[in-house]
Design an enzyme around this catalytic site. Sequence first.
Site, PDB file in Angstrom:
ATOM      1  CE  LYS A  79      -3.938   1.844   2.689  1.00  0.00           C
ATOM      2  NZ  LYS A  79      -4.748   1.522   3.738  1.00  0.00           N
ATOM      3  CB  SER A 154      -8.182   3.033   2.994  1.00  0.00           C
ATOM      4  OG  SER A 154      -7.394   2.442   3.892  1.00  0.00           O
ATOM      5  CB  SER A 178      -8.355   0.071   5.737  1.00  0.00           C
ATOM      6  OG  SER A 178      -9.095   1.219   5.680  1.00  0.00           O
TER       7      SER A 178
HETATM    8  N1  GLN Z   1     -13.202   2.927   6.241  1.00  0.00           N
HETATM    9  C1  GLN Z   1     -12.460   3.458   7.608  1.00  0.00           C
HETATM   10  C2  GLN Z   1     -12.322   5.150   7.402  1.00  0.00           C
HETATM   11  O1  GLN Z   1     -12.597   5.566   6.453  1.00  0.00           O
HETATM   12  C3  GLN Z   1     -11.332   2.655   8.027  1.00  0.00           C
HETATM   13  C4  GLN Z   1     -10.178   3.220   7.186  1.00  0.00           C
HETATM   14  C5  GLN Z   1      -8.956   2.406   7.464  1.00  0.00           C
HETATM   15  O2  GLN Z   1      -9.213   1.458   8.178  1.00  0.00           O
HETATM   16  N2  GLN Z   1      -7.891   2.985   7.214  1.00  0.00           N
HETATM   17  O3  GLN Z   1     -11.842   5.526   8.290  1.00  0.00           O
END
Ligand code: GLN
Length: 490
Positions: A79, A154, A178
């Site tokens: 990532k 994400s 994420s």
């Molecule tokens: N979807 C969640 C957010 O938008 C989790 C994001 C993540 O785990 N980085 O914060």
Amino acid sequence: MDVSALSIKDIQLGLQQKKFSDVELVKGYLDRIRKYDKDIQSFITLCEETALEKAGEVDRRIANGEELGFMAGVPVALKDNMCTNGIKTTCASKMLSDFVPPYDAGIVEKLRQGDAVILGKLNMDEFAMGSSNENSAFFKTKNPWDLERVPGGSSGGSAAAASAGFAPITYGSDTGGSIRMPASFCGLVGVKPTYGTVSRYGLIAFGSSLDQIGTFGRRTEDAAYALEAIQGFDPKDSTSLQKGYATDYATSMKSGIKGLKIGIPREFFQEGLHPEVKDSVLKAVSLLERQGALVEEFSLPITDSGLSAYYIISSAEASSNLGRYDGVRYGYRTTEFSSYEELVIKSRTEGFGDEVKRRIMLGTYVLSSGYYEAYYKKAMLFRQKVKKLYQSAFEKYDTVISPTVPVLPFKLGEKTADPLAMYLADTYTVNVNIAGIPAISVPSGFSQTGLPIGIQLMGNYRSEETLFKFAYSLEQELALDLVPKIGEVK
Ligand code: GLN
């Protein structure tokens, strides 16, 4: 060479038995990426030259009979929020679009020492904020199972790349789901380890008390091996755990789940849950029961408030962590300004996307002196409650099982206009980060329209070994075909 369905074990055996060279293998992956990533768009940066160089080195060292590292010759992709010395690290943001770190993140150091081959850096929601990958400042990654749908977020690029067979394993980060969410959307095993298991040194911070790096693979064995390669104490991360790391997950996961106990939290199966997801998860639980696990329903009343607490805590921490990007100390700098204040304001306004700005504003608001008690402090008290509730659950159960995401993979653009609808997708995952416990998303089947569904296995601190047992048992029982037919689907 066809690399679409190779496991780490296949790669290790193939190299050992000289069925293929590492250069051939890496070329196979690069060809596949060139062919299909035009449509999927998972890579921000592809490191063709350095990957082939590393593969050449691995081949030479194998030929010389030299000892190689734990990940010898295994292609991996990361990532784009993990710092890679000499390789652009953008966090999918205009703010860092030309940032080339002068150092490696803790996990990158481990991967390099382990002789892994780094193929490149993967797309994500900007600064890891989002659940669909549509918040990337560059382009939108597609779900390999259906190119009209999102891969989740994400770490959507990491999930799409692993699912498309662009690497046998990939790495992502999980602040509120994420890793697990995109793993569920793309038909993968996604591991979010216990907080402190993997070094956060060099991981670009979002919510520091929640962030944790983890792994994606098509099989439990691959995802577990990928974790073994990066876990361990790092003196450069003050929250890193000193000892107690299990090893050889591949052996322990095969010992079965007879007599182990599963808790099913009632509140995770209520309103808002897609019926096909519910059926798939319950069917998976009954398969685990058939293999000798004991199943019991119980109450874990944390889903609604958990989501609010998560968005308060993560945004508060993000507002502080992202304060450094001011166009002076770090990040994108605007071109025209007449005062320091204007420089900072314009750089931040132009450099950050809408979702990041929304989180910074929310975080600044909940930390402001007038609202601190009403929001941030309350969320922190709730955090203690979540920890206690999980602790008492794990006195009774070896794992607590829920769906990973309440909905099926949705279409691109379907939820972008309504941030709250997007946040609801995180309902089942965020509490795991609030408590700091480990959780794994494992494929449980497909919807009638062929979209992947995942179940979430949660466990007590440091219980990754046990979770892998459940994941492996389910995987054996279901024997799903998890290779998407890219190019043949719509
Ligand atoms: N979807 C969640 C957010 O938008 C989790 C994001 C993540 O785990 N980085 O914060």
